[in-house]
Design a protein around this motif. Structure first.
Motif, PDB file in Angstrom:
ATOM      1  N   LEU A  50       0.836  -1.198   0.000  1.00  0.00           N
ATOM      2  CA  LEU A  50       0.000   0.000   0.000  1.00  0.00           C
ATOM      3  C   LEU A  50       0.870   1.246   0.000  1.00  0.00           C
ATOM      4  O   LEU A  50       1.950   1.255   0.584  1.00  0.00           O
ATOM      5  CB  LEU A  50      -0.879   0.019   1.256  1.00  0.00           C
ATOM      6  CG  LEU A  50      -1.849  -1.151   1.462  1.00  0.00           C
ATOM      7  CD1 LEU A  50      -2.554  -1.007   2.807  1.00  0.00           C
ATOM      8  CD2 LEU A  50      -2.861  -1.231   0.334  1.00  0.00           C
ATOM      9  N   SER A  51       0.362   2.294  -0.632  1.00  0.00           N
ATOM     10  CA  SER A  51       1.040   3.584  -0.559  1.00  0.00           C
ATOM     11  C   SER A  51       0.695   4.247   0.770  1.00  0.00           C
ATOM     12  O   SER A  51      -0.279   3.877   1.433  1.00  0.00           O
ATOM     13  CB  SER A  51       0.591   4.482  -1.706  1.00  0.00           C
ATOM     14  OG  SER A  51      -0.775   4.810  -1.561  1.00  0.00           O
ATOM     15  N   ALA A  52       1.479   5.232   1.149  1.00  0.00           N
ATOM     16  CA  ALA A  52       1.210   5.965   2.387  1.00  0.00           C
ATOM     17  C   ALA A  52      -0.196   6.557   2.346  1.00  0.00           C
ATOM     18  O   ALA A  52      -0.944   6.495   3.323  1.00  0.00           O
ATOM     19  CB  ALA A  52       2.256   7.067   2.577  1.00  0.00           C
ATOM     20  N   GLU A  53      -0.533   7.095   1.208  1.00  0.00           N
ATOM     21  CA  GLU A  53      -1.864   7.657   0.991  1.00  0.00           C
ATOM     22  C   GLU A  53      -2.963   6.629   1.253  1.00  0.00           C
ATOM     23  O   GLU A  53      -3.953   6.910   1.932  1.00  0.00           O
ATOM     24  CB  GLU A  53      -1.943   8.134  -0.468  1.00  0.00           C
ATOM     25  CG  GLU A  53      -3.255   8.766  -0.867  1.00  0.00           C
ATOM     26  CD  GLU A  53      -3.507  10.076  -0.142  1.00  0.00           C
ATOM     27  OE1 GLU A  53      -2.591  10.911  -0.088  1.00  0.00           O
ATOM     28  OE2 GLU A  53      -4.633  10.251   0.384  1.00  0.00           O
ATOM     29  N   GLN A  54      -2.785   5.444   0.726  1.00  0.00           N
ATOM     30  CA  GLN A  54      -3.784   4.382   0.905  1.00  0.00           C
ATOM     31  C   GLN A  54      -3.898   3.979   2.364  1.00  0.00           C
ATOM     32  O   GLN A  54      -5.000   3.794   2.887  1.00  0.00           O
ATOM     33  CB  GLN A  54      -3.414   3.156   0.066  1.00  0.00           C
ATOM     34  CG  GLN A  54      -3.550   3.364  -1.433  1.00  0.00           C
ATOM     35  CD  GLN A  54      -3.036   2.172  -2.222  1.00  0.00           C
ATOM     36  OE1 GLN A  54      -1.912   1.703  -2.021  1.00  0.00           O
ATOM     37  NE2 GLN A  54      -3.860   1.668  -3.139  1.00  0.00           N
ATOM     38  N   ILE A  55      -2.763   3.840   3.010  1.00  0.00           N
ATOM     39  CA  ILE A  55      -2.766   3.486   4.422  1.00  0.00           C
ATOM     40  C   ILE A  55      -3.513   4.542   5.215  1.00  0.00           C
ATOM     41  O   ILE A  55      -4.397   4.253   6.017  1.00  0.00           O
ATOM     42  CB  ILE A  55      -1.316   3.352   4.948  1.00  0.00           C
ATOM     43  CG1 ILE A  55      -0.625   2.184   4.258  1.00  0.00           C
ATOM     44  CG2 ILE A  55      -1.304   3.178   6.459  1.00  0.00           C
ATOM     45  CD1 ILE A  55       0.881   2.164   4.462  1.00  0.00           C
ATOM     46  N   ASN A  82      -3.604  11.440  10.000  1.00  0.00           N
ATOM     47  CA  ASN A  82      -3.098  12.234   8.872  1.00  0.00           C
ATOM     48  C   ASN A  82      -1.840  11.647   8.244  1.00  0.00           C
ATOM     49  O   ASN A  82      -1.209  10.747   8.791  1.00  0.00           O
ATOM     50  CB  ASN A  82      -2.833  13.658   9.334  1.00  0.00           C
ATOM     51  CG  ASN A  82      -1.703  13.697  10.334  1.00  0.00           C
ATOM     52  OD1 ASN A  82      -0.552  13.853   9.967  1.00  0.00           O
ATOM     53  ND2 ASN A  82      -2.017  13.504  11.611  1.00  0.00           N
ATOM     54  N   LEU A  83      -1.505  12.181   7.083  1.00  0.00           N
ATOM     55  CA  LEU A  83      -0.392  11.638   6.307  1.00  0.00           C
ATOM     56  C   LEU A  83       0.960  11.776   6.998  1.00  0.00           C
ATOM     57  O   LEU A  83       1.800  10.874   6.917  1.00  0.00           O
ATOM     58  CB  LEU A  83      -0.309  12.344   4.949  1.00  0.00           C
ATOM     59  CG  LEU A  83      -0.768  11.574   3.722  1.00  0.00           C
ATOM     60  CD1 LEU A  83      -0.565  12.425   2.492  1.00  0.00           C
ATOM     61  CD2 LEU A  83       0.013  10.272   3.587  1.00  0.00           C
ATOM     62  N   ALA A  84       1.184  12.887   7.652  1.00  0.00           N
ATOM     63  CA  ALA A  84       2.482  13.089   8.306  1.00  0.00           C
ATOM     64  C   ALA A  84       2.733  11.975   9.312  1.00  0.00           C
ATOM     65  O   ALA A  84       3.822  11.400   9.361  1.00  0.00           O
ATOM     66  CB  ALA A  84       2.517  14.444   8.992  1.00  0.00           C
ATOM     67  N   THR A  85       1.715  11.660  10.073  1.00  0.00           N
ATOM     68  CA  THR A  85       1.850  10.590  11.056  1.00  0.00           C
ATOM     69  C   THR A  85       2.030   9.239  10.358  1.00  0.00           C
ATOM     70  O   THR A  85       2.768   8.380  10.836  1.00  0.00           O
ATOM     71  CB  THR A  85       0.618  10.557  11.978  1.00  0.00           C
ATOM     72  OG1 THR A  85       0.529  11.809  12.655  1.00  0.00           O
ATOM     73  CG2 THR A  85       0.722   9.442  12.997  1.00  0.00           C
ATOM     74  N   THR A  86       1.366   9.085   9.246  1.00  0.00           N
ATOM     75  CA  THR A  86       1.539   7.855   8.481  1.00  0.00           C
ATOM     76  C   THR A  86       3.010   7.670   8.130  1.00  0.00           C
ATOM     77  O   THR A  86       3.600   6.613   8.381  1.00  0.00           O
ATOM     78  CB  THR A  86       0.711   7.904   7.179  1.00  0.00           C
ATOM     79  OG1 THR A  86      -0.642   8.206   7.495  1.00  0.00           O
ATOM     80  CG2 THR A  86       0.772   6.562   6.461  1.00  0.00           C
TER      81      THR A  86
END
Lengths: 146, 146
Positions: free
Chosen positions: A36-41, A53-57
């Motif tokens: 999975l991409s970070a976005e998908q996760i 949020n994405l930063a935390t991802t």
DNA sequence: GTAACTGCAAATTCTTTGCACATAT
DNA sequence: ATATGTGCAAAGAATTTGCAGTTAC
């Protein structure tokens, strides 16, 4: 026995704090059937926890990667993440026609890496292999309509 | 005999125009001893031709790649460019400690690719391999000071 | 209690694109 | 002559970072 059971433990013994967010990322990757991409996760976790949020991802993935719990593969400039397999690496076949990816596991690369070590005094720790080409389906399609 | 002599010809016969900019990019890669980022290519050309810019660098590289004159390798999210070798692919060893890269050539990968084709009906056209690890120098240094 | 972590927004980095002007054919 | 290509500036996409507030330990 596998690394799967020990994520919380690994975090703990490494001095990292066990946060809900890190567990979310870990669980998401455990449940995934493919990388999975970070976005998908991030968006999967958001469904249940909207403030995620994405930063935390990215920060969670960084930690999990450092602990060798997660492996990143870069395909076409984007990072994809999945559980790190215990012993053996696995690689990706990328169909340039339909974009599908196939995972391959096995020790195919062992002799290659061995050779590299011998020839260059280079001690390999990991190998990223992405093979481009045409998957079986697209190949069949191409054969039918030449 | 090698593809090196035929860049201008390849452009011409493919219907692409032979521009100064494309020749600059081509020449820069010919003179390089290692792969270069778009940024590096651009700034080298700028030393002699200040109005040259990154957008043109990328556009030129795109064309040269399409003509199989240039090969791109992605390392850590960045693209690096070099001349495409005639027959055989080559791969990269990336030292995670000092960041140096070593190129390896040879047919190490042939059996691997063959296996993949057999097992998955996947027809491989190219393989991107980046091996992470520790180069000989850094290894020696680590041995000296453990 | 306090150092580590998160959320948010802004910054960075690499790459692509729109458009008016220039140029190879 | 004109379709292609270039330069510039602006937009995009992926990832990282600064910082004030939050939380695991």
């Amino acid at each position: 026995m596998t690394s799967r059971a020990s994520a919380t433990e690994a975090l703990h013994t490494s001095g990292y704090r066990l946060t809900m967010q890190r567990q979310f990322v870990w669980d998401t990757l455990r449940q995934a059937t493919e990388h999975l991409s970070a976005e998908q996760i991030c968006s999967r976790i958001r469904r249940r926890f909207p403030r995620f949020n994405l930063a935390t991802t990215y920060r969670s993935l960084e930690v999990l990667e450092e602990l060798s719990l997660v492996k990143q593969t870069r395909i076409g400039g984007r990072g994809y993440y999945e559980l790190a397999q215990d012993g053996q690496d696995h690689y990706h076949l990328l169909c340039d026609q339909c974009g599908s990816t196939v995972d391959i596991e096995g020790d195919h690369m062992v002799p290659v890496l061995h050779h590299i070590t011998q020839d260059h005094g280079f001690v390999a720790s990991a190998a990223d292999l992405v093979v481009h080409g045409r998957c079986a389906k697209c190949q069949a399609r191409a054969d039918r309509v030449p």
